[in-house]
Design a protein around this motif. Structure first.
Motif, PDB file in Angstrom:
ATOM      1  N   GLY A  72     -92.972 -16.672  36.736  1.00  0.00           N
ATOM      2  CA  GLY A  72     -91.804 -16.102  35.962  1.00  0.00           C
ATOM      3  C   GLY A  72     -91.037 -15.091  36.725  1.00  0.00           C
ATOM      4  O   GLY A  72     -91.078 -14.154  36.595  1.00  0.00           O
ATOM      5  N   LEU A  73     -90.432 -15.859  37.602  1.00  0.00           N
ATOM      6  CA  LEU A  73     -89.737 -15.310  38.727  1.00  0.00           C
ATOM      7  C   LEU A  73     -89.045 -14.162  38.488  1.00  0.00           C
ATOM      8  O   LEU A  73     -88.578 -13.714  37.619  1.00  0.00           O
ATOM      9  N   SER A  74     -89.139 -13.210  39.504  1.00  0.00           N
ATOM     10  CA  SER A  74     -88.632 -11.808  39.395  1.00  0.00           C
ATOM     11  C   SER A  74     -88.395 -11.450  40.884  1.00  0.00           C
ATOM     12  O   SER A  74     -89.410 -11.502  41.600  1.00  0.00           O
ATOM     13  N   GLY A  75     -87.564 -10.847  41.159  1.00  0.00           N
ATOM     14  CA  GLY A  75     -87.147 -10.130  42.683  1.00  0.00           C
ATOM     15  C   GLY A  75     -87.072 -11.001  43.634  1.00  0.00           C
ATOM     16  O   GLY A  75     -87.008 -12.377  43.634  1.00  0.00           O
ATOM     17  N   THR A  79     -86.605 -15.530  44.782  1.00  0.00           N
ATOM     18  CA  THR A  79     -85.165 -15.938  45.216  1.00  0.00           C
ATOM     19  C   THR A  79     -85.418 -16.429  46.599  1.00  0.00           C
ATOM     20  O   THR A  79     -84.707 -17.316  47.022  1.00  0.00           O
ATOM     21  N   ILE A  98     -85.750 -26.443  38.691  1.00  0.00           N
ATOM     22  CA  ILE A  98     -86.805 -25.167  38.581  1.00  0.00           C
ATOM     23  C   ILE A  98     -87.301 -25.144  36.968  1.00  0.00           C
ATOM     24  O   ILE A  98     -86.656 -25.384  36.039  1.00  0.00           O
ATOM     25  N   LEU A  99     -88.392 -24.606  37.043  1.00  0.00           N
ATOM     26  CA  LEU A  99     -89.251 -24.467  35.937  1.00  0.00           C
ATOM     27  C   LEU A  99     -90.050 -23.196  36.012  1.00  0.00           C
ATOM     28  O   LEU A  99     -90.613 -22.950  36.711  1.00  0.00           O
ATOM     29  N   CYS A 100     -89.810 -22.108  34.885  1.00  0.00           N
ATOM     30  CA  CYS A 100     -90.490 -20.889  35.081  1.00  0.00           C
ATOM     31  C   CYS A 100     -91.532 -21.028  33.657  1.00  0.00           C
ATOM     32  O   CYS A 100     -91.322 -21.085  32.592  1.00  0.00           O
ATOM     33  N   HIS A 102     -93.674 -19.245  32.748  1.00  0.00           N
ATOM     34  CA  HIS A 102     -93.551 -17.765  32.134  1.00  0.00           C
ATOM     35  C   HIS A 102     -94.939 -17.606  31.213  1.00  0.00           C
ATOM     36  O   HIS A 102     -96.146 -17.949  31.783  1.00  0.00           O
ATOM     37  N   ARG A 104     -95.434 -19.030  28.342  1.00  0.00           N
ATOM     38  CA  ARG A 104     -95.346 -20.179  27.412  1.00  0.00           C
ATOM     39  C   ARG A 104     -96.935 -21.016  27.700  1.00  0.00           C
ATOM     40  O   ARG A 104     -97.256 -21.336  28.535  1.00  0.00           O
TER      41      ARG A 104
ATOM     42  N   LEU B  73     -78.072 -16.599  45.261  1.00  0.00           N
ATOM     43  CA  LEU B  73     -78.952 -15.829  44.794  1.00  0.00           C
ATOM     44  C   LEU B  73     -79.644 -14.885  45.545  1.00  0.00           C
ATOM     45  O   LEU B  73     -80.219 -14.858  46.561  1.00  0.00           O
ATOM     46  N   SER B  74     -79.934 -13.622  44.950  1.00  0.00           N
ATOM     47  CA  SER B  74     -80.914 -12.516  45.552  1.00  0.00           C
ATOM     48  C   SER B  74     -80.850 -11.310  44.406  1.00  0.00           C
ATOM     49  O   SER B  74     -80.000 -11.025  43.860  1.00  0.00           O
ATOM     50  N   GLY B  75     -82.082 -11.009  44.448  1.00  0.00           N
ATOM     51  CA  GLY B  75     -82.358  -9.830  43.483  1.00  0.00           C
ATOM     52  C   GLY B  75     -82.571 -10.152  42.181  1.00  0.00           C
ATOM     53  O   GLY B  75     -82.567 -11.046  41.520  1.00  0.00           O
ATOM     54  N   PRO B  76     -83.033  -8.964  41.202  1.00  0.00           N
ATOM     55  CA  PRO B  76     -83.111  -9.223  40.031  1.00  0.00           C
ATOM     56  C   PRO B  76     -82.137  -9.666  38.983  1.00  0.00           C
ATOM     57  O   PRO B  76     -82.284 -10.484  38.129  1.00  0.00           O
ATOM     58  N   THR B  79     -82.069 -13.616  39.253  1.00  0.00           N
ATOM     59  CA  THR B  79     -83.570 -14.161  38.413  1.00  0.00           C
ATOM     60  C   THR B  79     -83.145 -13.994  36.814  1.00  0.00           C
ATOM     61  O   THR B  79     -83.535 -14.898  36.189  1.00  0.00           O
ATOM     62  N   GLN B  83     -83.516 -17.023  33.946  1.00  0.00           N
ATOM     63  CA  GLN B  83     -84.432 -17.091  33.058  1.00  0.00           C
ATOM     64  C   GLN B  83     -83.500 -17.097  31.511  1.00  0.00           C
ATOM     65  O   GLN B  83     -84.271 -17.692  30.836  1.00  0.00           O
ATOM     66  N   GLU B  86     -82.591 -20.774  31.204  1.00  0.00           N
ATOM     67  CA  GLU B  86     -83.971 -21.567  31.148  1.00  0.00           C
ATOM     68  C   GLU B  86     -84.283 -21.140  29.623  1.00  0.00           C
ATOM     69  O   GLU B  86     -84.840 -22.338  29.028  1.00  0.00           O
ATOM     70  N   VAL B  96     -83.432 -28.094  34.440  1.00  0.00           N
ATOM     71  CA  VAL B  96     -82.648 -26.930  34.841  1.00  0.00           C
ATOM     72  C   VAL B  96     -82.122 -27.267  36.387  1.00  0.00           C
ATOM     73  O   VAL B  96     -83.648 -27.056  37.167  1.00  0.00           O
ATOM     74  N   ILE B  98     -80.764 -26.299  39.947  1.00  0.00           N
ATOM     75  CA  ILE B  98     -79.927 -25.069  40.391  1.00  0.00           C
ATOM     76  C   ILE B  98     -79.484 -25.397  41.944  1.00  0.00           C
ATOM     77  O   ILE B  98     -79.993 -26.097  42.420  1.00  0.00           O
TER      78      ILE B  98
END
Lengths: 343, 343
Positions: A72-75, A79, A98-100, A102, A104, B73-76, B79, B83, B86, B96, B98
């Motif tokens: 569940g990408l973050s930060g 990236t 891409i697929l998150c 998360h 689910r 892309l970079s950072g919150p 992301t 999301q 998605e 999706v 990218i």
DNA sequence: TTGAAAGCGCTACCAG
DNA sequence: CTGGTAGCGCTTTCAA
């Protein structure tokens, strides 16, 4: 000019040649006379024709696409992963899906569905069930990133243990610190699990009792701030050092500590993991472990692309990329003589 | 069990029916007798058949995929964008794709190529040329995010001006501050450009001279640290307040300030933009502007999906989502009575 | 209700 | 060198 909804047949008719010739020209395959080529190129140019991807993919039996699956990408870490993957996929004219998954519940199904739309998939460790992974591997080449796959699914990961062992030992021996805590959730990912194990291992090697439990939080900066709230609230004795599962958490802890008026490293030692750009720049600069994040996915993409080309159609060749201990000011080491970026 | 490389024809043969019937059963379309359905389902189940995506897509003339194009892309923030996108695409069974155009010179070509592989594209403002955008819009529905598109390409963006105006006015009037600086690069994105313009506008409205130039840096935390180095090095008089183009920069400036022993907000006021999770948690909590980042892309995805279904095949209906000023401690406002998250 | 057949747009084989 | 043609795997008329 020109609608791009032209088809080979239309172009062929307009140029007065066969579809085969149009195909040969637009792909640069086979031998075509100069005269024919000119006529075809003219028609293509004039009508802005570009071959339809679906038709081409169906005929070739290949999607020209690679998949990347995240929890569940973050930060910044994620990236970087995406960019590393892209850096290899794009030059090979493969698009990136891409697929998150998360939280689910149908994550497994979605990953399998993705397997039907791409030529290969890279999955971040701990994201989908082993069962789904094995099933996926029967349809396309699969590589696990930052973790280990079941069966003989190859993986690309960083040497977490080596550097975390060295880092912990450095704090314990060189700085003679005790009462270290580990911030991060080992159950959250194979990476953190390995780092926590190495943190404990370093203690054991020296006959020191490590903490029984980590401060289990997620991997974002906000979680580090929360951890700092918990560790530095004053209800419990303050630890001597905080070993964080990644730099984001460490930066959160740092902000939390500084915001409380603590001095780092004098009052509290803090370390991270990843060596993200900000780590070298903050004050005090963050002691951390450098890992080649982009390389992880770039390597995975290469593995997949290679496998997709070959008959066997299965990726092979796990690898462990080296990491490097980066000592800066936040662990108590002296500031480097110049600049202060620690590089 | 069963290889998923089965085809309709094989299943049809095995079940002793026609391919049309297999298709009808596997799609749930048309009328099929109970007996037939049972036979087909049995064969499908037994051999683990799942229709090939390419064949289906070619026949349907639709990819079942959506594209998202980023600068790099970079950072919150990014992301979150992914999301949000998605969250709308997945329920519609669209994958999706990218693409990070980054610094690549062939960005326009790549975006056009993407247009050939998806049913619609969302492009972050300032990422590709207007020309490419217009061309792309002739092939699939296009929506611009966080910016404005050329021609009548619809866009989804946040109300940057309103809240930045309010924020700057708050610092200027309510806190009676002068010598504010703006950190961020207006040339980098439409968002920052609008924020810088509003920052200046607020000054003009009050008859105060704004700074002539922003401190032009990128949008990551590390850039904020660099900006702090530059602003707080002591060579020049320290500003009273630092208005940052996003929270990441602000957090970088905060760390830089705290690391130098400055007190925030007493010695220096700092504000951000986005209201990312860490903003509420750091000490002092960050005054910022909340914008609905995920909604931006979720809304864009909805627009695209709707357009892809319709005959006209062109997205329409720009919208501007509301933002909200969030006053916390870092601008000098009193700490909230409880908890301290500022919410 | 079912099946045969005609494509979707492209590539590649095989004759000429 | 060039063109006809047979698919790639699926959906969808159109008849039966």
């Amino acid at each position: 000019m020109g609608n791009s909804r032209m088809t080979v047949r239309e172009i062929a008719k307009l140029a007065g040649v066969s579809v085969a010739t149009v195909s040969r020209v637009s792909n640069g395959t086979g031998q075509v006379s100069e005269e024919m080529r000119r006529r075809v190129l003219e028609a293509i140019e004039k009508h802005g024709y570009r071959p339809d991807h679906l038709g081409r993919a169906l005929a070739a039996g290949r999607h020209g696409a690679l998949g990347l699956v995240f929890p569940g990408l973050s930060g910044p870490y994620f990236t970087e992963l995406i960019q590393g993957f892209e850096s290899e996929a794009v030059p090979s004219r493969a698009s990136v899906h891409i697929l998150c998954t998360h939280l689910r519940s149908d994550a497994d199904d979605q990953v399998l569905e993705m397997g039907r739309r791409v030529d290969g998939v890279a999955v971040i460790g701990g994201t989908v069930s082993d069962e789904a992974l094995l099933r996926l591997a029967t349809m396309v080449p699969v590589v696990v990133i930052a973790g280990e796959g079941p069966g003989d699914i190859p993986s690309v990961r960083a040497d977490n243990a080596g550097s975390m062992l060295a880092l912990t030992r450095h704090l314990l021996v060189d700085h003679d610190l005790r009462d270290l805590v580990f911030v991060g959730n080992p159950a959250g990912s194979p990476d953190v699990s390995e780092r926590w194990a190495a943190f404990r291992g370093a203690h054991h090697d020296l006959g020191i009792d490590p903490p029984a439990e980590p401060v289990a939080v997620s991997m974002q900066q906000a979680d580090g701030v929360l951890a700092a709230d918990q560790l530095l609230c004053g209800d419990t004795p303050r630890p001597a050092g905080v070993v964080c599962a990644n730099d984001e958490i460490a930066l959160g802890v740092l902000v939390g500590a500084l915001g409380r008026g603590l001095r780092v490293p004098q009052d509290l030692v803090i370390t991270g993991f990843d060596d993200m750009p900000a780590a070298a720049l903050v004050t005090p600069a963050l002691t951390t472990v450098r890992q080649p994040v982009r390389e992880l996915t770039a390597e995975a993409a290469r593995l997949i692309l290679r496998a997709a080309d070959q008959p066997g159609n299965t990726a092979a060749g796990s690898l462990v990329l080296p990491t490097e201990l980066v000592l800066r000011r936040s662990c108590g080491c002296p500031a480097p003589p110049t600049g202060g970026t620690g590089r």
